[in-house]
Design an enzyme around this catalytic site. Structure first.
Site, mmCIF file in Angstrom:
data_model
loop_
_atom_site.group_PDB
_atom_site.id
_atom_site.type_symbol
_atom_site.label_atom_id
_atom_site.label_comp_id
_atom_site.label_asym_id
_atom_site.label_seq_id
_atom_site.Cartn_x
_atom_site.Cartn_y
_atom_site.Cartn_z
ATOM 1 N N ASP A 64 40.557 4.236 9.119
ATOM 2 C CA ASP A 64 42.024 4.197 9.115
ATOM 3 C C ASP A 64 42.579 4.126 7.694
ATOM 4 O OD1 ASP A 64 41.523 1.536 8.445
ATOM 5 O OD2 ASP A 64 42.256 0.711 10.330
ATOM 6 N N ASN A 130 45.613 -9.029 16.938
ATOM 7 C CA ASN A 130 46.115 -8.663 18.276
ATOM 8 C C ASN A 130 45.093 -7.829 19.047
ATOM 9 O OD1 ASN A 130 46.192 -6.291 16.849
ATOM 10 N ND2 ASN A 130 48.368 -5.863 17.175
ATOM 11 N N HIS A 132 43.487 -5.146 17.850
ATOM 12 C CA HIS A 132 43.431 -3.719 17.513
ATOM 13 C C HIS A 132 42.071 -3.341 16.933
ATOM 14 C CE1 HIS A 132 45.275 -4.270 13.176
ATOM 15 N NE2 HIS A 132 43.987 -4.355 13.132
ATOM 16 N N GLU A 137 46.546 0.102 18.166
ATOM 17 C CA GLU A 137 47.227 -1.130 18.562
ATOM 18 C C GLU A 137 47.169 -1.304 20.085
ATOM 19 O OE1 GLU A 137 47.974 -3.127 16.307
ATOM 20 O OE2 GLU A 137 49.315 -2.363 14.757
#
Ligand code: GLP
Length: 236
Positions: A64, A130, A132, A137
Site C-alpha cells: 500500500d 480497526n 484493516h 478498511e
C-alpha cells in the site's frame, strides 16, 4: 497462530517468511510498512549481512501507499528506503505512485504487475487498529482488487503521528483478493494496543467488518503475535 516473546518477535517474523519462500527461485513478496515490521526488516538485514539470506532473490512489492506526496518522509516509499533498501542486495520495491496523473490507472498497473508475476507468493501483513489489511478498511470485500480508497478515522489517527496536519485522506492499496490469494499469508501483530483487534480477527466471525479475519480464508496462513498482542486470546 504462533505467539512469541516480544524480544523474539523480529527473529521469529524473519524465520517465518524465510520458511514460506523456501524452495522458490524468485519469490514475489508483498511487504508492509508501519511500526510492527521494523524488527522484521532489521532481522532480515542481520541475516543478509551474515550471508544467511539472499534478498536479491526476492521480488518485493509494496502492499500500500498513502495518497500524499511521493517523496514525503512519512510515505511508504520513504519507509522502504530506510528499512528495505538497507538490506544488502535487496531489489527495489515495486510501488504505487501516489502522484500519478491517473491514480486509478496506477492501481491497475500494480494489479496487472502482480498478476503478471503470477500473484504474490507471500503476503506479509500488519493489522490496523480497526482490523484493516494494508489499506483495505472495514467493509472491504474479499474480492476487492488494487484500488484507491478513503482512509477511515482510526487509520488517519494512526497516520497523524507522523503526517500531522498533512495526513492524507486517501490510500492506494492492493486488494484483499491479491493479499489473501497469496500462496502464503503472514500476519504480524505486536504490542498490547493490538490485543483486542487481534482477538476479533482470530476468534470472531470471518467478516468484512474485520478484514484481518479474512486471513483465515487463506489455505496457508500464520498469525504471528508477540505475547502482548496475543493477550486477549481465549482459545487454546
Ligand atoms: C498502516 C498500514 C498497514 C499497517 C498498519 C499497522 O495504516 N497501511 O499496512 O499494517 O497501518 O501499522 P503499525 O504496524 O504501525 O501498527
Amino acid at each position: 497462530m504462533r505467539v512469541v516473546a516480544p524480544g523474539d518477535f523480529g527473529e521469529a517474523a524473519a524465520a517465518a517468511v524465510v520458511e514460506m519462500v523456501a524452495g522458490l527461485d524468485a519469490p514475489v513478496v508483498g511487504l508492509p510498512t508501519g511500526n510492527t515490521p521494523g524488527v522484521l526488516y532489521a532481522a532480515l538485514r542481520r541475516l543478509a549481512e551474515l550471508g544467511a539470506f539472499d534478498a536479491g532473490l526476492w521480488r518485493p512489492v509494496a502492499i500500500d501507499e498513502y495518497g500524499g506526496p511521493r517523496h514525503h518522509p512519512c510515505s511508504n516509499r520513504a519507509y522502504f528506503e530506510q528499512h528495505w533498501d538497507a538490506i544488502p542486495g535487496a531489489r527495489p520495491v515495486l510501488q504505487f505512485d501516489p502522484e500519478a496523473d491517473d491514480p486509478d490507472g496506477d492501481c491497475l498497473r500494480m494489479a496487472e504487475a502482480v498478476e503478471a508475476m503470477g500473484g504474490l507468493d507471500v503476503a506479509v501483513l500488519g493489522i490496523g487498529m480497526n482490523g484493516h489489511l494494508a489499506f483495505n478498511e472495514p467493509g472491504s470485500s474479499l474480492d476487492s482488487k488494487a484500488r484507491r480508497v478513503l482512509l477511515h478515522g482510526p487509520s488517519m489517527t494512526s497516520a497523524r503521528a507522523c503526517w500531522g496536519e498533512e495526513t492524507p485522506s486517501r490510500g492506494l492499496t492492493l486488494g484483499l483478493r491479491e493479499l489473501t490469494g497469496a500462496r502464503a499469508v503472514l500476519l504480524l501483530a505486536s504490542g498490547g494496543s493490538k490485543a483486542a483487534i487481534v482477538q476479533a480477527a482470530i476468534e470472531g466471525p470471518v467478516s468484512s467488518a474485520v478484514p484481518a479475519s479474512f486471513v483465515r480464508t487463506a489455505p496457508n496462513h500464520l498469525y504471528l503475535l508477540d505475547s502482548a498482542a496475543g493477550a486477549n486470546l481465549t482459545l487454546g
